[in-house]
Motif scaffolding. Structure first.
Motif, PDB file in Angstrom:
ATOM      1  N   HIS A  42      -4.560  -4.078 -90.059  1.00  0.00           N
ATOM      2  CA  HIS A  42      -3.131  -4.333 -89.830  1.00  0.00           C
ATOM      3  C   HIS A  42      -2.995  -5.234 -88.602  1.00  0.00           C
ATOM      4  CE1 HIS A  42      -3.667  -1.347 -86.706  1.00  0.00           C
ATOM      5  NE2 HIS A  42      -3.984  -0.416 -87.602  1.00  0.00           N
ATOM      6  N   TYR A  55      -9.666   8.106 -96.683  1.00  0.00           N
ATOM      7  CA  TYR A  55      -9.368   7.068 -95.687  1.00  0.00           C
ATOM      8  C   TYR A  55      -9.086   5.754 -96.427  1.00  0.00           C
ATOM      9  CZ  TYR A  55      -9.223   4.693 -91.266  1.00  0.00           C
ATOM     10  OH  TYR A  55      -8.769   3.980 -90.184  1.00  0.00           O
ATOM     11  N   GLN A  93     -11.018   7.219 -76.754  1.00  0.00           N
ATOM     12  CA  GLN A  93     -12.172   6.462 -77.277  1.00  0.00           C
ATOM     13  C   GLN A  93     -12.519   5.316 -76.330  1.00  0.00           C
ATOM     14  OE1 GLN A  93     -12.894   5.380 -81.567  1.00  0.00           O
ATOM     15  NE2 GLN A  93     -11.949   3.472 -80.953  1.00  0.00           N
ATOM     16  N   LEU A 151      -6.323  -7.600 -81.777  1.00  0.00           N
ATOM     17  CA  LEU A 151      -7.616  -7.452 -81.083  1.00  0.00           C
ATOM     18  C   LEU A 151      -8.498  -8.666 -81.377  1.00  0.00           C
ATOM     19  CD1 LEU A 151      -6.669  -4.506 -80.633  1.00  0.00           C
ATOM     20  CD2 LEU A 151      -8.872  -3.728 -81.465  1.00  0.00           C
ATOM     21  N   GLY A 167      -2.304  -4.653 -85.636  1.00  0.00           N
ATOM     22  CA  GLY A 167      -2.976  -4.143 -84.428  1.00  0.00           C
ATOM     23  C   GLY A 167      -4.398  -4.675 -84.359  1.00  0.00           C
ATOM     24  N   PRO A 183     -14.904  -3.775 -83.333  1.00  0.00           N
ATOM     25  CA  PRO A 183     -15.282  -2.750 -84.312  1.00  0.00           C
ATOM     26  C   PRO A 183     -14.034  -2.145 -84.973  1.00  0.00           C
ATOM     27  CG  PRO A 183     -16.217  -2.288 -82.124  1.00  0.00           C
ATOM     28  CD  PRO A 183     -15.136  -3.313 -81.961  1.00  0.00           C
ATOM     29  N   THR A 190      -1.300  -1.156 -77.279  1.00  0.00           N
ATOM     30  CA  THR A 190      -0.956  -0.679 -78.621  1.00  0.00           C
ATOM     31  C   THR A 190       0.090  -1.586 -79.272  1.00  0.00           C
ATOM     32  OG1 THR A 190      -1.420   1.557 -77.920  1.00  0.00           O
ATOM     33  CG2 THR A 190      -0.050   1.314 -79.889  1.00  0.00           C
ATOM     34  N   MET A 216     -12.518   0.258 -88.710  1.00  0.00           N
ATOM     35  CA  MET A 216     -12.824   0.996 -89.937  1.00  0.00           C
ATOM     36  C   MET A 216     -12.063   0.362 -91.113  1.00  0.00           C
ATOM     37  SD  MET A 216     -13.457   4.877 -88.806  1.00  0.00           S
ATOM     38  CE  MET A 216     -11.812   5.464 -89.012  1.00  0.00           C
ATOM     39  N   GLY A 217     -11.593  -0.858 -90.932  1.00  0.00           N
ATOM     40  CA  GLY A 217     -10.974  -1.585 -92.039  1.00  0.00           C
ATOM     41  C   GLY A 217      -9.537  -1.177 -92.321  1.00  0.00           C
ATOM     42  N   GLY A 248      -8.718  -0.894 -78.981  1.00  0.00           N
ATOM     43  CA  GLY A 248      -7.285  -0.671 -78.768  1.00  0.00           C
ATOM     44  C   GLY A 248      -7.028   0.485 -77.819  1.00  0.00           C
ATOM     45  N   MET A 279       1.104   1.082 -84.872  1.00  0.00           N
ATOM     46  CA  MET A 279       0.435   0.734 -86.138  1.00  0.00           C
ATOM     47  C   MET A 279      -0.840   1.541 -86.280  1.00  0.00           C
ATOM     48  SD  MET A 279       0.920  -3.280 -86.620  1.00  0.00           S
ATOM     49  CE  MET A 279       2.564  -3.959 -86.732  1.00  0.00           C
ATOM     50  N   SER A 280      -1.102   1.995 -87.497  1.00  0.00           N
ATOM     51  CA  SER A 280      -2.312   2.757 -87.793  1.00  0.00           C
ATOM     52  C   SER A 280      -2.589   2.631 -89.283  1.00  0.00           C
ATOM     53  CB  SER A 280      -2.094   4.229 -87.429  1.00  0.00           C
ATOM     54  OG  SER A 280      -3.066   5.036 -88.054  1.00  0.00           O
ATOM     55  N   SER A 281      -3.870   2.544 -89.617  1.00  0.00           N
ATOM     56  CA  SER A 281      -4.225   2.469 -91.041  1.00  0.00           C
ATOM     57  C   SER A 281      -3.693   3.690 -91.789  1.00  0.00           C
ATOM     58  CB  SER A 281      -5.743   2.432 -91.202  1.00  0.00           C
ATOM     59  OG  SER A 281      -6.276   1.435 -90.392  1.00  0.00           O
ATOM     60  N   ARG A 282      -3.612   4.813 -91.072  1.00  0.00           N
ATOM     61  CA  ARG A 282      -3.179   6.048 -91.740  1.00  0.00           C
ATOM     62  C   ARG A 282      -1.678   6.080 -92.014  1.00  0.00           C
ATOM     63  NH1 ARG A 282      -7.473   8.389 -88.187  1.00  0.00           N
ATOM     64  NH2 ARG A 282      -8.968   9.457 -89.532  1.00  0.00           N
TER      65      ARG A 282
END
Ligand SMILES: Nc1ncnc2c1ncn2[C@@H]1O[C@H](COP(=O)(O)OP(=O)(O)OP(=O)(O)O)[C@@H](O)[C@H]1O
Ligand SMILES: CC(C)(CO)[C@@H](O)C(=O)[O-]
Ligand code: BAL
Length: 282
Positions: free
Chosen positions: A34, A71, A153, A40, A36, A28, A175, A30-31, A147, A184-187
């Motif tokens: 990257h 986002y 979570q 997965l 990371g 799963p 991670t 949220m798009g 992750g 790494m993070s989408s943000r």
């Protein structure tokens, strides 16, 4: 790669695979994928015959003043990346498909959803456990990969699966970091150049904590050292520093006498970054 935009298509796709005895993993997301996320996916590809990745920016896990509207999103690029990884199917519902005819049923893991990140983001984990339950019901995977970066979570999903007897093997992935250590993070794309540099304070402080846990495993000393290191980043707004039991997230007193997880949440302007490290005494 099969692209499923409806629950019915997604279910039919998995049903065909299961009829011929194939195992299925779900990753799963949220798009705005990257390396990371892709790690997965690669782990999932090794563990099952078929892999589904979901891309859904879930509104119910964002608070009213959070960054749902900003986002980062790029479906075209995400689909190209997943195709090149040989993912079998991607589930990309819109909000109406996911929640349209819905009522107000939700899934909550009360003990874990209100602490730590859950206290900083009221309602967040209720949104996560509800959408992940829906994804599990739609895809019916044998394995689901999450992750460790989102450590609380992962802990909460494991608890939910245990408590509700969901026949799913929940697998955690370490991670994945940029070469300089930033998780790494989408943000991350929303950090300006100065904040991107200062954000290294998170992984630097975790490195220090890991070493200290071996030589001087005193919780107060660890926390003080981490906060000192984080405050070297002048723009960092420290939201939380917690050292908890690595398995249950229960509070620890005095010393690190068993595996513990250090959990950080730090804001740079409007961007909330989290990071974590499991530490243990020698
Ligand atoms: N650096 C990473 N290493 C390993 N797994 C990761 C990493 N970043 C995200 N994941 C995992 O990918 C899955 C999807 O996460 P998500 O789409 O929210 O990405 P994200 O980069 O964490 O975004 P955000 O900016 O919201 O933190 C989650 O299980 C998450 O823990
Ligand atoms: C698990 C998840 C996809 C649920 O929306 C999200 O919280 C995430 O990306 O970590
Ligand atoms: N990976 C965490 C999703 C969120 O911040 O909402």
């Amino acid at each position: 790669m099969i692209i499923c935009r409806s629950k019915a298509d997604m279910r039919a796709t998995v049903r065909d695979w299961k009829r011929s005895g194939q195992s299925v993993s779900l990753v799963p997301t949220m798009g705005y994928l990257h390396e990371g996320h892709l790690s997965l996916v690669r782990m999932a590809l090794k563990r099952s015959d078929r892999v589904v990745t979901s891309i859904f920016v879930n509104p119910t896990q964002f608070g009213p003043s959070e960054d749902l509207d900003t986002y980062p999103r790029n479906e075209e690029r995400d689909l190209a990346l997943l195709t090149s990884e040989n993912v079998d199917a991607v589930f990309v519902p819109d909000v109406n498909e996911m929640y349209g005819a819905g009522g107000d049923t939700f899934v909550e893991v009360p003990g874990l959803s209100g602490i730590l990140q859950g206290a900083l983001r009221p309602g967040h984990f209720r949104g996560v456990s509800t959408v992940v339950s829906k994804l599990f019901n739609i895809v019916a995977p044998d394995i689901a990969v999450f992750g460790e970066k989102d450590y609380q979570q992962l802990t909460l999903i494991r608890q939910m699966v245990r408590d509700l007897d969901m026949p799913i093997d929940v697998v955690g992935h370490p991670t994945v970091r940029e070469p300089d250590g930033l998780a790494m993070s989408s943000r991350n794309v929303r950090l300006n150049a100065r904040h991107r540099q200062e954000a290294l304070a998170l992984s630097n402080s975790l490195d220090l904590a890991e070493g200290l846990a071996k030589s001087a495993p005193d919780i107060a000393v660890l926390e003080k050292t981490i906060r000192q290191e984080l405050s070297k980043a002048p723009s960092a707004e420290i939201r939380s520093v917690d050292i908890r039991d690595a398995e249950t997230l229960a509070e620890l007193e005095g010393r690190v006498d068993r595996p513990a997880v250090v959990l950080l949440a730090v804001r740079f302007d409007t961007v909330l970054l989290i990071d974590q490290r499991v530490v243990a005494p020698d």
